[in-house]
Design a protein around this motif. Structure first.
Motif, mmCIF file in Angstrom:
data_model
loop_
_atom_site.group_PDB
_atom_site.id
_atom_site.type_symbol
_atom_site.label_atom_id
_atom_site.label_comp_id
_atom_site.label_asym_id
_atom_site.label_seq_id
_atom_site.Cartn_x
_atom_site.Cartn_y
_atom_site.Cartn_z
ATOM 1 N N UNK A 1 49.931 44.086 42.262
ATOM 2 C CA UNK A 1 49.126 44.932 42.498
ATOM 3 C C UNK A 1 49.114 45.110 44.249
ATOM 4 N N UNK A 2 49.391 46.076 44.728
ATOM 5 C CA UNK A 2 49.237 46.403 46.035
ATOM 6 C C UNK A 2 47.991 46.918 46.528
ATOM 7 N N UNK A 3 47.125 46.062 47.327
ATOM 8 C CA UNK A 3 45.674 46.267 47.630
ATOM 9 C C UNK A 3 45.767 46.716 49.045
ATOM 10 N N UNK A 4 45.053 48.046 49.338
ATOM 11 C CA UNK A 4 45.395 48.572 50.528
ATOM 12 C C UNK A 4 44.070 47.811 51.491
ATOM 13 N N UNK A 5 44.398 47.957 52.890
ATOM 14 C CA UNK A 5 43.548 47.475 53.755
ATOM 15 C C UNK A 5 42.023 47.504 53.716
ATOM 16 N N UNK A 6 41.808 48.922 53.413
ATOM 17 C CA UNK A 6 40.449 49.627 53.324
ATOM 18 C C UNK A 6 39.730 48.828 52.226
ATOM 19 N N UNK A 7 40.424 48.632 51.266
ATOM 20 C CA UNK A 7 39.829 48.051 49.856
ATOM 21 C C UNK A 7 39.439 46.430 50.079
ATOM 22 N N UNK A 8 40.399 45.779 50.966
ATOM 23 C CA UNK A 8 39.963 44.405 51.495
ATOM 24 C C UNK A 8 38.863 44.310 52.425
ATOM 25 N N UNK A 9 38.657 45.157 53.314
ATOM 26 C CA UNK A 9 37.803 45.415 54.150
ATOM 27 C C UNK A 9 36.388 45.645 53.528
ATOM 28 N N UNK A 10 36.412 46.665 52.590
ATOM 29 C CA UNK A 10 35.286 46.804 51.789
ATOM 30 C C UNK A 10 34.651 45.899 50.951
ATOM 31 N N UNK A 11 35.776 45.015 50.233
ATOM 32 C CA UNK A 11 35.198 43.899 49.436
ATOM 33 C C UNK A 11 34.730 42.704 50.269
ATOM 34 N N UNK A 224 44.513 39.161 45.968
ATOM 35 C CA UNK A 224 43.323 39.777 45.977
ATOM 36 C C UNK A 224 42.406 39.056 44.547
ATOM 37 N N UNK A 225 43.196 39.087 43.458
ATOM 38 C CA UNK A 225 42.592 38.584 42.282
ATOM 39 C C UNK A 225 42.147 37.201 42.552
ATOM 40 N N UNK A 226 42.988 36.463 43.044
ATOM 41 C CA UNK A 226 42.406 35.084 43.426
ATOM 42 C C UNK A 226 41.255 34.807 44.128
ATOM 43 N N UNK A 227 41.364 35.562 45.060
ATOM 44 C CA UNK A 227 40.183 35.541 46.047
ATOM 45 C C UNK A 227 38.911 36.257 45.442
ATOM 46 N N UNK A 228 38.973 37.248 44.809
ATOM 47 C CA UNK A 228 37.848 37.910 44.192
ATOM 48 C C UNK A 228 36.902 37.237 43.108
ATOM 49 N N UNK A 229 38.119 36.772 42.144
ATOM 50 C CA UNK A 229 37.776 35.802 41.266
ATOM 51 C C UNK A 229 36.958 34.656 41.619
ATOM 52 N N UNK A 230 37.474 33.984 42.577
ATOM 53 C CA UNK A 230 36.946 32.820 43.356
ATOM 54 C C UNK A 230 35.381 32.957 43.983
ATOM 55 N N UNK A 231 35.383 34.156 44.550
ATOM 56 C CA UNK A 231 34.158 34.475 45.127
ATOM 57 C C UNK A 231 33.021 34.879 44.203
ATOM 58 N N UNK A 232 33.444 35.674 43.246
ATOM 59 C CA UNK A 232 32.459 35.935 42.097
ATOM 60 C C UNK A 232 31.797 34.942 41.331
ATOM 61 N N UNK A 233 32.826 33.971 40.961
ATOM 62 C CA UNK A 233 32.307 32.772 40.555
ATOM 63 C C UNK A 233 31.418 31.768 41.133
ATOM 64 N N UNK A 234 31.413 31.999 42.612
ATOM 65 C CA UNK A 234 30.536 31.297 43.363
ATOM 66 C C UNK A 234 29.357 31.909 43.701
ATOM 67 N N UNK A 235 29.517 33.159 43.781
ATOM 68 C CA UNK A 235 28.228 33.931 43.906
ATOM 69 C C UNK A 235 27.300 33.700 42.870
ATOM 70 N N UNK A 236 25.796 33.434 43.022
ATOM 71 C CA UNK A 236 25.066 33.551 41.955
ATOM 72 C C UNK A 236 24.978 31.940 41.252
ATOM 73 N N UNK A 237 25.625 31.227 42.076
ATOM 74 C CA UNK A 237 25.621 29.671 41.627
ATOM 75 C C UNK A 237 24.375 29.130 41.870
ATOM 76 N N UNK A 238 23.892 29.395 43.079
ATOM 77 C CA UNK A 238 22.520 28.857 43.340
ATOM 78 C C UNK A 238 21.474 29.189 42.410
ATOM 79 N N UNK A 239 21.580 30.651 41.664
ATOM 80 C CA UNK A 239 20.713 31.104 40.806
ATOM 81 C C UNK A 239 20.662 30.219 39.369
#
Length: 393
Positions: A1-11, A224-239
């Motif tokens: 999956x080729x992810x455009x730079x703009x998608x990276x920036x928005x993410x 991109x999948x590695x990064x986003x899956x890792x980030x979303x697994x950590x977000x909400x960890x406090x709650x």
């Protein structure tokens, strides 16, 4: 999956916005999250992760979508296991419950930065050296073997080399000053335990990344999948920490489940390495014809193992016993040495009474397994004496 730079920036901008929102509206003002608040925001963050995954599935295809969900579930499970260590660290440092949110958010930010660095390093190594898959697989198999030892979860400690070094090199205070990182004692500026516990959490996160990043690269090599899956697994960890706080000690078989998952992914990585082999001393540097494990099968195995271990933990008499004993020990320490607010202390003491009743009703074989039973009983006696004194005032 080729992810455009703009998608990276928005993410990345979206992730930063979520962290800023979390700090401004939930963490900046110290408070103890109610169960309803923790449940609501845990559901929100899981919902965001699922919606994002659905978007990946729609726009990038079923294979990439499956890779994302397999990676997210694995990283989320590893994050829950990390909460055990966070609990040990914050109990050891006697962090007031209202201030634990700030410590957890700091840990999440450190983890995001550290894992981003490891992801970029891992991707660079994979692109340059095919044999790295052998190394990643070996790391996961060794980690799985370590986790499968019965005493693995009991040997965790907050007294790390980093903390001992910081205490030796810098002036530190024994007492907290609200949520300040530095304070003045006898005219000298010193570190508070709040900064020390953040150092402990941050250092622990670095160690966790050494296991989690090879695991996720075993499921997908899409950065991109590695990064986003890792980030979303950590977000909400406090709650999630405040939501399942009372259940953490109950998940007695989770570590074994994670050992099985990491071992499975380790085997998957080594099979992939054999399939792509170019190491001269293995099959004369030629690829080895082996069966590779599909991403769909990986997701099924991961979900199956997690469900089985969580259900087994929740219905286990051993889990109930361990949960009651660990919770009683932790709440007695909080009542005696951590919390100062009368209303909060009264709630803690009520929970302590309920846990003591659970301990009294345990079968003899489980009471006999209580570690340092004499010290626990002495701790509970101190809590009762302190409560009687407080009620007499």
């Amino acid at each position: 999956m080729d992810v455009p730079v703009v998608v990276w920036v928005l993410t990345v901008c979206g992730i930063i916005a979520l962290l800023v929102f979390d700090f401004v509206f939930h963490v900046r003002k110290a408070h103890i999250p109610a169960l309803r608040e923790a449940a609501l925001w845990s559901a929100v963050y899981v919902g965001i992760a699922v919606v994002f995954g659905a978007g990946v599935w729609v726009f990038a295809g079923a294979t990439t979508g499956t890779e994302y969900f397999a990676s997210y579930v694995t990283e989320k499970a590893l994050s829950v296991d990390n909460l055990f260590v966070f609990l040990i660290i914050m109990t050891s440092f006697k962090v007031p419950r209202a201030d634990q949110q700030k410590v957890l958010l700091f840990g999440i930010v450190v983890s995001l930065v550290a894992r981003t660095g490891f992801i970029l390093l891992g991707a660079a190594l994979i692109n340059s050296f095919a044999w790295v898959f052998y190394l990643f697989g070996l790391i996961l198999l060794v980690t799985a073997g370590t986790l499968s030892k019965p005493a693995a979860s009991e040997n965790r400690s907050a007294d790390t080399v980093t903390i001992r070094l910081v205490k030796r090199l810098f002036r530190t205070s024994a007492d907290y000053d609200g949520d300040k990182l530095f304070t003045v004692r006898d005219g000298v500026r010193v570190m508070t335990p709040m900064l020390l516990v953040m150092v402990a959490i941050g250092g622990t996160d670095l160690l966790f990344a050494l296991d989690s990043i090879p695991a996720i690269f075993g499921l997908t090599q899409n950065v991109y999948i590695v990064f986003t899956a890792t980030v979303f697994s950590l977000l909400g960890l406090r709650q999630l920490y405040f939501l399942i706080d009372g259940l953490l000690d109950r998940l007695v078989y989770l570590t074994y489940g994670l050992a099985a998952i990491l071992g499975f992914i380790g085997v998957k990585l080594i099979l992939h390495a054999l399939h792509e082999n170019n190491v001269p001393f293995i099959n004369d540097g030629q690829p080895v014809r082996v069966v590779e494990i599909s991403t769909g099968l990986s997701l099924s195995v991961i979900l199956g193992v997690l469900v089985a271990t969580i259900v087994a933990s929740l219905v286990s008499p051993k889990g109930k016993a361990q949960n009651a004993v660990s919770a009683a020990r932790r709440h007695a320490i909080e009542y005696l040495d951590v919390e100062t607010d009368p209303a909060t202390r009264e709630k803690i003491f009520d929970r302590l009474l309920a846990e003591e009743e659970q301990i009294r009703t345990l079968p003899e074989k489980y009471r006999a397994r209580i570690r340092e039973q004499d010290r626990l009983m002495a701790l509970l006696d101190r809590a009762h004496a302190e409560h009687e004194f407080a009620m007499a005032d």
